[in-house]
Design a protein around this motif. Structure first.
Motif, PDB file in Angstrom:
ATOM      1  N   GLN A  63      -9.279  -0.084  -0.414  1.00  0.00           N
ATOM      2  CA  GLN A  63     -10.656   0.368  -0.059  1.00  0.00           C
ATOM      3  C   GLN A  63     -11.206   0.088   1.472  1.00  0.00           C
ATOM      4  O   GLN A  63     -11.900   0.684   1.899  1.00  0.00           O
ATOM      5  CB  GLN A  63     -11.408  -0.101  -1.305  1.00  0.00           C
ATOM      6  CG  GLN A  63     -13.453  -0.015  -0.907  1.00  0.00           C
ATOM      7  CD  GLN A  63     -14.294  -0.081  -2.014  1.00  0.00           C
ATOM      8  OE1 GLN A  63     -13.747  -1.013  -2.835  1.00  0.00           O
ATOM      9  NE2 GLN A  63     -14.664   0.069  -2.030  1.00  0.00           N
ATOM     10  N   MET A  64     -11.006  -1.518   1.709  1.00  0.00           N
ATOM     11  CA  MET A  64     -11.194  -1.410   3.433  1.00  0.00           C
ATOM     12  C   MET A  64     -10.234  -0.973   3.681  1.00  0.00           C
ATOM     13  O   MET A  64     -10.658  -0.223   5.150  1.00  0.00           O
ATOM     14  CB  MET A  64      -9.956  -3.486   2.789  1.00  0.00           C
ATOM     15  CG  MET A  64     -11.083  -3.864   4.159  1.00  0.00           C
ATOM     16  SD  MET A  64     -10.408  -6.047   3.969  1.00  0.00           S
ATOM     17  CE  MET A  64     -11.646  -6.615   2.764  1.00  0.00           C
ATOM     18  N   LEU A  65      -9.140  -0.891   3.613  1.00  0.00           N
ATOM     19  CA  LEU A  65      -8.565   0.152   4.545  1.00  0.00           C
ATOM     20  C   LEU A  65      -9.064   1.721   5.120  1.00  0.00           C
ATOM     21  O   LEU A  65      -9.231   1.755   5.969  1.00  0.00           O
ATOM     22  CB  LEU A  65      -6.907   0.024   4.600  1.00  0.00           C
ATOM     23  CG  LEU A  65      -6.099  -1.266   5.028  1.00  0.00           C
ATOM     24  CD1 LEU A  65      -4.703  -0.675   3.837  1.00  0.00           C
ATOM     25  CD2 LEU A  65      -5.663  -1.258   5.909  1.00  0.00           C
ATOM     26  N   PHE A 124      -3.931   8.328   3.862  1.00  0.00           N
ATOM     27  CA  PHE A 124      -4.894   8.157   4.495  1.00  0.00           C
ATOM     28  C   PHE A 124      -3.790   8.674   5.898  1.00  0.00           C
ATOM     29  O   PHE A 124      -2.895   9.963   5.411  1.00  0.00           O
ATOM     30  CB  PHE A 124      -4.053   6.675   5.435  1.00  0.00           C
ATOM     31  CG  PHE A 124      -4.100   5.127   4.353  1.00  0.00           C
ATOM     32  CD1 PHE A 124      -5.636   4.831   4.612  1.00  0.00           C
ATOM     33  CD2 PHE A 124      -3.677   5.063   3.331  1.00  0.00           C
ATOM     34  CE1 PHE A 124      -6.079   4.143   4.387  1.00  0.00           C
ATOM     35  CE2 PHE A 124      -4.295   3.403   2.665  1.00  0.00           C
ATOM     36  CZ  PHE A 124      -5.419   3.779   2.713  1.00  0.00           C
ATOM     37  N   ALA A 125      -4.722   9.481   6.972  1.00  0.00           N
ATOM     38  CA  ALA A 125      -4.422  11.187   7.824  1.00  0.00           C
ATOM     39  C   ALA A 125      -3.447   9.922   8.329  1.00  0.00           C
ATOM     40  O   ALA A 125      -2.937   8.400   9.072  1.00  0.00           O
ATOM     41  CB  ALA A 125      -5.476  10.665   8.585  1.00  0.00           C
ATOM     42  N   GLN A 185     -10.458   3.446   8.128  1.00  0.00           N
ATOM     43  CA  GLN A 185      -9.728   4.538   8.811  1.00  0.00           C
ATOM     44  C   GLN A 185     -11.228   4.715   8.969  1.00  0.00           C
ATOM     45  O   GLN A 185     -11.176   6.421  10.265  1.00  0.00           O
ATOM     46  CB  GLN A 185      -9.107   5.084   7.780  1.00  0.00           C
ATOM     47  CG  GLN A 185      -8.137   6.918   8.335  1.00  0.00           C
ATOM     48  CD  GLN A 185      -7.657   7.605   7.725  1.00  0.00           C
ATOM     49  OE1 GLN A 185      -6.076   7.360   7.321  1.00  0.00           O
ATOM     50  NE2 GLN A 185      -8.370   8.189   6.142  1.00  0.00           N
ATOM     51  N   ARG A 186     -12.605   5.216   8.252  1.00  0.00           N
ATOM     52  CA  ARG A 186     -13.875   6.124   8.940  1.00  0.00           C
ATOM     53  C   ARG A 186     -13.954   5.484   9.940  1.00  0.00           C
ATOM     54  O   ARG A 186     -14.349   6.139  10.536  1.00  0.00           O
ATOM     55  CB  ARG A 186     -14.579   5.817   7.630  1.00  0.00           C
ATOM     56  CG  ARG A 186     -14.032   6.440   6.009  1.00  0.00           C
ATOM     57  CD  ARG A 186     -15.231   6.455   5.156  1.00  0.00           C
ATOM     58  NE  ARG A 186     -14.631   7.718   3.769  1.00  0.00           N
ATOM     59  CZ  ARG A 186     -15.179   7.042   3.099  1.00  0.00           C
ATOM     60  NH1 ARG A 186     -17.129   5.693   2.581  1.00  0.00           N
ATOM     61  NH2 ARG A 186     -15.324   7.338   1.465  1.00  0.00           N
ATOM     62  N   ILE A 241       0.809  -0.767  -0.042  1.00  0.00           N
ATOM     63  CA  ILE A 241      -0.184   0.120   0.096  1.00  0.00           C
ATOM     64  C   ILE A 241       1.188   1.478   0.674  1.00  0.00           C
ATOM     65  O   ILE A 241       0.374   1.957  -0.031  1.00  0.00           O
ATOM     66  CB  ILE A 241      -1.053   0.045   1.368  1.00  0.00           C
ATOM     67  CG1 ILE A 241      -0.044   0.272   2.421  1.00  0.00           C
ATOM     68  CG2 ILE A 241      -2.359  -1.580   1.342  1.00  0.00           C
ATOM     69  CD1 ILE A 241      -1.179   0.261   3.816  1.00  0.00           C
ATOM     70  N   GLU A 242       2.178   1.170  -0.228  1.00  0.00           N
ATOM     71  CA  GLU A 242       2.803   2.637  -0.546  1.00  0.00           C
ATOM     72  C   GLU A 242       2.781   3.378  -1.156  1.00  0.00           C
ATOM     73  O   GLU A 242       2.755   4.220  -0.663  1.00  0.00           O
ATOM     74  CB  GLU A 242       4.666   1.766  -0.321  1.00  0.00           C
ATOM     75  CG  GLU A 242       5.684   2.650  -0.194  1.00  0.00           C
ATOM     76  CD  GLU A 242       5.769   3.835   1.262  1.00  0.00           C
ATOM     77  OE1 GLU A 242       5.561   4.234   1.409  1.00  0.00           O
ATOM     78  OE2 GLU A 242       5.583   2.464   2.362  1.00  0.00           O
TER      79      GLU A 242
END
Length: 292
Positions: free
Chosen positions: A164-166, A106-107, A170-171, A99-100
């Motif tokens: 999408q899952m990550l 991402f926050a 995060q949400r 995912i790099e």
């Protein structure tokens, strides 16, 4: 942990050309508690049982989801060895580099992101959610099917599905309130603090107990009580001290210790700030008979 903890290395699972692995596992009692050198997202797909994670045993049911960082020991087991007691878990494991290229989406203050990239700073912790609407479980089904078929473009579909899952996790992490589950209700948090105020508890301890990042916990606590965690804890402690000064002859030093303060200089300054008088004056004012 004990000698039964084993390490599962990524080489057993990953292909040479892809850093994501997805499987469906019917859990049993044959696998020992283990750690691994990859990040794992797992969701209970069927049945119920227990998740042995670090030094805790958590009851789990369909829809319970965990994000488990590198180095966290765990194992799933059904509620009983009987054949009719089934526990099926879907696992998505991945290396950080998968995912790099998407990391900037991402926050940076996300607890999830810190667990993925800096697991040693959060040793022994994890994130737990419940998939109430089966959204994430459907994603696991699709990713597992895609992984098994290995059609052209499999890697990009799995990677974008993981992102999408990550993002959804995060949400959930950032929006999660005290109300979604019984363990996160404000009443339970306040009850926990009132039962442990005399101990050396911190916002980090309470946040860990309720499976939240400390920044998220502090933000929600201030929003719900209009006090910081420290302010609330100090108010509880000083009120308990006042109760002891009113109802007992315990020394002021011992009273301070009983409510959680060992530094007497700090205690005296805080007591005067909160009440306007010293502990001795408070006791004298309360015990002296009042003349009408």
């Amino acid at each position: 942990m004990n000698g039964r903890v084993k390490e599962l290395r990524g080489e057993r699972f990953f292909d040479l050309d892809i850093d994501i692995f997805v499987n469906r596992q019917q859990e049993s009692f044959s696998l020992c508690q283990h750690t691994h050198d990859f990040v794992e997202i797992c969701i209970v797909g069927e049945g119920c049982g227990f998740h042995y994670i670090e030094d805790q045993v958590l009851p789990v049911k369909q829809g319970d989801l965990f994000l488990i960082p590198i180095g966290t020991s765990h194992v799933f087991r059904p509620s009983s060895p009987e054949r009719d007691k089934v526990l099926v878990v879907y696992n998505c494991i991945f290396r950080n580099r998968a995912i790099e290229n998407w990391r900037h989406y991402f926050a940076e203050d996300s607890e999830m992101l810190r667990m993925i990239y800096y697991p040693h700073e959060r040793k022994g912790r994890w994130l737990q959610f419940h998939d109430k609407h089966n959204t994430l479980q459907a994603m696991f089904h699709n990713m597992h099917w895609e992984y098994l078929k290995r059609n052209q473009g499999c890697e990009i579909i799995l990677t974008t599905s993981l992102i999408q899952m990550l993002m959804l996790l995060q949400r959930l992490e950032m929006e999660r309130d005290f109300t979604p589950s019984p363990n996160n209700k404000l009443e339970d948090v306040l009850h926990y603090i009132k039962n442990n105020y005399s101990k050396n508890i911190t916002a980090q301890h309470v946040a860990d107990h309720f499976y939240m990042s400390v920044s998220h916990f502090q933000r929600l606590f201030k929003k719900s009580t209009e006090l910081t965690f420290i302010q609330y804890l100090q108010n509880i402690r000083i009120q308990k001290c006042c109760d002891l000064l009113e109802s007992t002859d315990i020394s002021i030093h011992e009273t301070a210790n009983l409510v959680g303060y060992l530094d007497m200089k700090f205690f005296h300054a805080l007591f005067r700030k909160k009440t306007g008088v010293t502990p001795r004056q408070y006791r004298q004012n309360y015990q002296e008979p009042k003349i009408d």
